[in-house]
Write an enzyme that holds these catalytic residues in place. Sequence first.
Site, PDB file in Angstrom:
ATOM      1  CG  LEU A 267     -11.606   0.661  -8.756  1.00 20.68           C
ATOM      2  CD1 LEU A 267     -11.198   0.229 -10.150  1.00 20.68           C
ATOM      3  CD2 LEU A 267     -11.656  -0.540  -7.824  1.00 20.68           C
ATOM      4  NE  ARG A 305      -1.169  -0.644   3.387  1.00 19.25           N
ATOM      5  CZ  ARG A 305      -0.795  -1.889   3.107  1.00 19.25           C
ATOM      6  NH1 ARG A 305       0.478  -2.166   2.834  1.00 19.25           N
ATOM      7  NH2 ARG A 305      -1.675  -2.876   3.101  1.00 19.25           N
ATOM      8  CB  CYS A 336      11.146   6.941  20.343  1.00 21.68           C
ATOM      9  SG  CYS A 336      12.774   7.688  20.207  1.00 21.68           S
TER      10      CYS A 336
END
Length: 389
Positions: A267, A305, A336
């Site tokens: 986990l 993410r 950028c």
Amino acid sequence: MDNSLRAKLFSSGKQTPYYFYDLELLQNTLSLAKEQADKRGFHVHYALKANCNERVLTKIQQEGFGADCVSGNEVLKALDKGFPASKITFAGVGKSDHEIQIALKNNIFAFNVESAQELEVIAHWAKAANRIARISLRINPNVDAKTHKYITTGLDDNKFGLPAIEIDKAVETLRANKHLEFIGLHFHIGSQITDLEVFKNLALKANQWRAWFEEQGLEVKVLNMGGGLGVSYEDPDLNPIVDFQEYFSIFDKYLERPNRQEVHFELGRSMVAQCGSLVTKVLYVKDNGTRKFVIVDAGMTELLRPALYQAFHKIEKLQSSTEETQFKYDVVGPICESSDSFGEQVELGEVERGDLLVIRSAGAYGEVMASNYNLREELRFVYNDTIES
């Protein structure tokens, strides 16, 4: 955002952007996971790939968890932080010769092997070092994790796991090589799984594979069910700790262990995601006539993410009121790249230059995926146990 977190963040003044880690929440999460696993005799290895922050790792190691590693450096990091070698697993489709030698030298608990050729390479280096490598074969059970395609790992067309056409060859290698010790099977079907029915399907498939291997005369001592348990990104305050009881209960109920096999888990996200937040300051507010942009000083360099797989993170103003009129903003960073966006049409109270925004549930796959692209400055950190009250 609950008032306790808001109070902690108000007291955590530091140059932005920075990661804030709530070590109290982390401890509560770890304690509950350990309690529910121990109750069933399960073993948990923490997946270092989710977060390898020094303070976070220390907490996890002190709680008695093992370590799940996917690189040689993660193996060395786990050892350095006090994780015993006897609780370290090493997974990954591309283990280099050097990484294999590191793991062999330190006599780790098990290699999670993902191809017949990898098994032969491990056997070669085990013989050269006069060591015995403990092997778990990673099997793709072809269970749909019902998650984003980038983090699905248990289907036949994924790069992970031992291909079905190679299983017979792997079994022959295990039987023939005295430097390999087969200890069990490894499964991992994906990440951010919130439909727990998926884990029931995994357990049932694992039963079939265990029976098959035992029919081949190979004793299965360990069933490693991987990880993948998802968290609530939409409402982190409502569910700050996942339901470890229900998760472990599914395997306890459906996983068959006729010879009292050990059951292991790996986990990561579910243990650390909610304890971390990314705090960023508003640099500019820009209105192009059709959209309002909030430009902040954190970017995809601090939290990748959203740019990588359009992941949702809840974004909140630190100084806000439920009575404020809500506006829709695109929250973007200074990098950028057009992909440098944390969220489109995010509803917030009116935002002004200098306001602080908090990007929630950033404790997993945040800090570890950071970079200094655009020559960004190094990450900064605040921990709630170091804040002056």
